[in-house]
Scaffold this active site. Structure first.
Site, PDB file in Angstrom:
ATOM      1  CD  GLU A   1      -2.335  -7.553   2.774  1.00  0.00           C
ATOM      2  OE1 GLU A   1      -2.230  -6.458   2.489  1.00  0.00           O
ATOM      3  OE2 GLU A   1      -2.533  -7.880   4.062  1.00  0.00           O
TER       4      GLU A   1
ATOM      5  CB  ALA B   1      -0.863   0.119   1.137  1.00  0.00           C
TER       6      ALA B   1
ATOM      7  CD  GLU C   1       1.629  -5.521   5.580  1.00  0.00           C
ATOM      8  OE1 GLU C   1       2.718  -6.391   5.777  1.00  0.00           O
ATOM      9  OE2 GLU C   1       0.954  -5.514   4.755  1.00  0.00           O
TER      10      GLU C   1
ATOM     11  N   GLY D   1       0.732  -4.905   0.970  1.00  0.00           N
ATOM     12  CA  GLY D   1      -0.728  -5.031   0.102  1.00  0.00           C
ATOM     13  C   GLY D   1      -0.261  -5.636  -1.222  1.00  0.00           C
TER      14      GLY D   1
HETATM   15  N1  CAA Z   1       4.754   3.175  -0.406  1.00  0.00           N
HETATM   16  C1  CAA Z   1       5.091   4.502  -0.995  1.00  0.00           C
HETATM   17  N2  CAA Z   1       6.146   4.738  -1.502  1.00  0.00           N
HETATM   18  C2  CAA Z   1       6.996   3.443  -1.722  1.00  0.00           C
HETATM   19  C3  CAA Z   1       6.748   2.285  -1.329  1.00  0.00           C
HETATM   20  C4  CAA Z   1       5.379   2.295  -0.554  1.00  0.00           C
HETATM   21  N3  CAA Z   1       4.952   1.101   0.090  1.00  0.00           N
HETATM   22  N4  CAA Z   1       7.616   1.443  -1.686  1.00  0.00           N
HETATM   23  C5  CAA Z   1       8.703   1.903  -1.958  1.00  0.00           C
HETATM   24  N5  CAA Z   1       8.316   3.396  -2.189  1.00  0.00           N
HETATM   25  C6  CAA Z   1       9.239   4.441  -3.082  1.00  0.00           C
HETATM   26  C7  CAA Z   1      10.519   4.794  -2.062  1.00  0.00           C
HETATM   27  O1  CAA Z   1       9.753   5.800  -0.973  1.00  0.00           O
HETATM   28  C8  CAA Z   1      11.121   5.488  -3.241  1.00  0.00           C
HETATM   29  O2  CAA Z   1      10.625   6.731  -3.612  1.00  0.00           O
HETATM   30  P1  CAA Z   1      11.721   7.969  -3.392  1.00  0.00           P
HETATM   31  O3  CAA Z   1      12.663   7.543  -4.637  1.00  0.00           O
HETATM   32  O4  CAA Z   1      10.802   9.155  -4.110  1.00  0.00           O
HETATM   33  O5  CAA Z   1      12.318   8.115  -2.223  1.00  0.00           O
HETATM   34  C9  CAA Z   1      11.090   4.368  -4.379  1.00  0.00           C
HETATM   35  O6  CAA Z   1       9.723   3.894  -4.289  1.00  0.00           O
HETATM   36  C10 CAA Z   1      12.055   3.505  -4.404  1.00  0.00           C
HETATM   37  O7  CAA Z   1      12.030   2.658  -3.222  1.00  0.00           O
HETATM   38  P2  CAA Z   1      13.540   2.764  -2.591  1.00  0.00           P
HETATM   39  O8  CAA Z   1      14.428   3.724  -2.634  1.00  0.00           O
HETATM   40  O9  CAA Z   1      13.166   2.341  -0.807  1.00  0.00           O
HETATM   41  O10 CAA Z   1      14.109   1.345  -3.290  1.00  0.00           O
HETATM   42  P3  CAA Z   1      15.187   0.066  -2.383  1.00  0.00           P
HETATM   43  O11 CAA Z   1      15.364  -0.783  -3.677  1.00  0.00           O
HETATM   44  O12 CAA Z   1      16.040   0.929  -1.721  1.00  0.00           O
HETATM   45  O13 CAA Z   1      14.105  -0.796  -1.495  1.00  0.00           O
HETATM   46  C11 CAA Z   1      11.903  -1.792  -0.858  1.00  0.00           C
HETATM   47  C12 CAA Z   1      12.953  -1.349  -2.124  1.00  0.00           C
HETATM   48  C13 CAA Z   1      12.778  -2.738   0.089  1.00  0.00           C
HETATM   49  C14 CAA Z   1      10.664  -2.307  -1.287  1.00  0.00           C
HETATM   50  C15 CAA Z   1      11.543  -0.445   0.102  1.00  0.00           C
HETATM   51  O14 CAA Z   1      11.402   0.445  -0.925  1.00  0.00           O
HETATM   52  C16 CAA Z   1      10.487  -0.698   0.991  1.00  0.00           C
HETATM   53  O15 CAA Z   1      10.796  -1.303   2.026  1.00  0.00           O
HETATM   54  N6  CAA Z   1       9.391  -0.204   0.572  1.00  0.00           N
HETATM   55  C17 CAA Z   1       8.350  -0.484   1.527  1.00  0.00           C
HETATM   56  C18 CAA Z   1       7.556  -1.894   1.637  1.00  0.00           C
HETATM   57  C19 CAA Z   1       6.672  -1.972   2.806  1.00  0.00           C
HETATM   58  O16 CAA Z   1       6.653  -1.550   4.038  1.00  0.00           O
HETATM   59  N7  CAA Z   1       5.140  -2.352   2.293  1.00  0.00           N
HETATM   60  C20 CAA Z   1       4.014  -2.528   3.029  1.00  0.00           C
HETATM   61  C21 CAA Z   1       3.338  -1.047   2.923  1.00  0.00           C
HETATM   62  S1  CAA Z   1       1.916  -1.266   4.023  1.00  0.00           S
HETATM   63  C22 CAA Z   1       0.665  -2.159   3.505  1.00  0.00           C
HETATM   64  O17 CAA Z   1       0.863  -2.586   2.477  1.00  0.00           O
HETATM   65  C23 CAA Z   1      -0.508  -2.260   4.426  1.00  0.00           C
HETATM   66  C24 CAA Z   1      -1.578  -3.264   3.923  1.00  0.00           C
HETATM   67  O18 CAA Z   1      -1.489  -4.424   4.383  1.00  0.00           O
HETATM   68  C25 CAA Z   1      -2.770  -2.751   3.390  1.00  0.00           C
END
Ligand code: CAA
Length: 257
Positions: free
Chosen positions: A111, A65, A131, A108
């Site tokens: 999911e 998400a 998460e 998400g």
């Molecule tokens: N939401 C918003 N932006 C996101 C994102 C997310 N879930 N995942 C990645 N991005 C964005 C980053 O902020 C970044 O943007 P900027 O370039 O503007 O800074 C861009 O995508 C590239 O990401 P990274 O620089 O972090 O890339 P990386 O290769 O270093 O890492 C990653 C990749 C491990 C996937 C890391 O981006 C990450 O941990 N992302 C979040 C994953 C996460 O926590 N997902 C769960 C979300 S909550 C959810 O899903 C709730 C639910 O159940 C409904």
């Protein structure tokens, strides 16, 4: 409907939808999810479509998400949004959905993948429900469908630690259907979709519904539902055609009637 974050096209009787927000690793914003649900419903209602192929890009299926959507929200605000109504729409899609997964399938994103029916994963794919790192838990079925897919021990390991599973692990735990070479991840998924798309639409819908019943119902109820669906199919032209084609040693020409 704003559709830039979703690209879609039709290839014969297959609808191909691509999530298209590469700058944020296909983070699933609320508008994107709403449009995805609407698009899936449109193709579900379209008689010329037999199978839906849902894909991300090479680096990300979807990294979860959109965290920006939720960062400042309160419990009340999250409840008012009722975002999980969208997930119910996706869950209600009757046609088979094949997932072509490369790169990150997290939160998400994982999911959403678990709402699909056949999951074709690139060998570079990474799966997780991270998460916990954000101080929350999965909310779109990640503690439930994930546990049903991989079992309690692995689910606890992944959900409590936030660690990612490799494609090889995901296959061994039963989270994905097949793992394919990273050079051909999309073509392999399309080929699976094409194979499924040759089958009769009514039987496909019945088969999907019946397999999903295994996750939702006690065994005795799911078995009686399976039997009812089985009997119903004997009133279809596709059953006659399928069995005639077998006797006549030719390919069936299913009409969805
Ligand atoms: N939401 C918003 N932006 C996101 C994102 C997310 N879930 N995942 C990645 N991005 C964005 C980053 O902020 C970044 O943007 P900027 O370039 O503007 O800074 C861009 O995508 C590239 O990401 P990274 O620089 O972090 O890339 P990386 O290769 O270093 O890492 C990653 C990749 C491990 C996937 C890391 O981006 C990450 O941990 N992302 C979040 C994953 C996460 O926590 N997902 C769960 C979300 S909550 C959810 O899903 C709730 C639910 O159940 C409904």
């Amino acid at each position: 409907m704003s559709e830039q974050h979703l690209l879609h096209e039709v290839d014969c009787n297959i609808a191909i939808i691509r999530i298209n927000k590469p700058k944020v690793l296909n983070a699933l914003s609320l508008p994107l999810m709403a449009d995805l649900a609407t698009l899936l419903e449109q193709y579900d209602a379209d008689d010329s479509i037999n199978v839906i192929l849902l894909s991300g890009n090479e680096r990300a299926w979807a990294a979860g998400a959109d965290i920006g959507d939720m960062a400042t929200a309160s419990s009340d605000e999250m409840r008012r949004r009722n975002q999980f109504a969208i997930w119910e729409q996706i869950k209600a899609i009757k046609k088979p959905i094949v997932a072509a997964v490369s790169g990150f399938a997290l939160g998400g994103g994982c999911e959403l993948m678990m709402h699909c029916d056949i999951i074709i994963a690139s060998e570079n794919a990474l799966f997780g429900q991270p998460e916990i790192n954000l101080g929350i838990i999965p909310g779109a079925g990640g503690t439930q469908r994930f546990t049903r897919a991989v079992g309690k021990a692995t689910a606890m390991d992944v959900v409590l630690s936030g660690r990612f599973l490799s494609a090889k692990e995901a296959l061994s735990y039963g989270l994905v259907s097949r793992v394919v070479p990273k050079e051909h991840w999309f073509e392999e998924a399309l080929s699976v979709a094409k194979q499924v798309a040759t089958k009769g639409p009514i039987a496909l819908r019945a088969a999907k519904a019946s397999v999903l019943n295994a996750q939702e119902m006690p065994l005795s109820k799911a078995l009686s539902e399976e039997r009812a669906l089985f009997y119903d199919l004997f009133d279809t032209n596709d059953q006659t055609e399928g069995m005639n084609a077998f006797s006549e040693k030719r390919k069936p020409n299913f009409t969805g009637t």
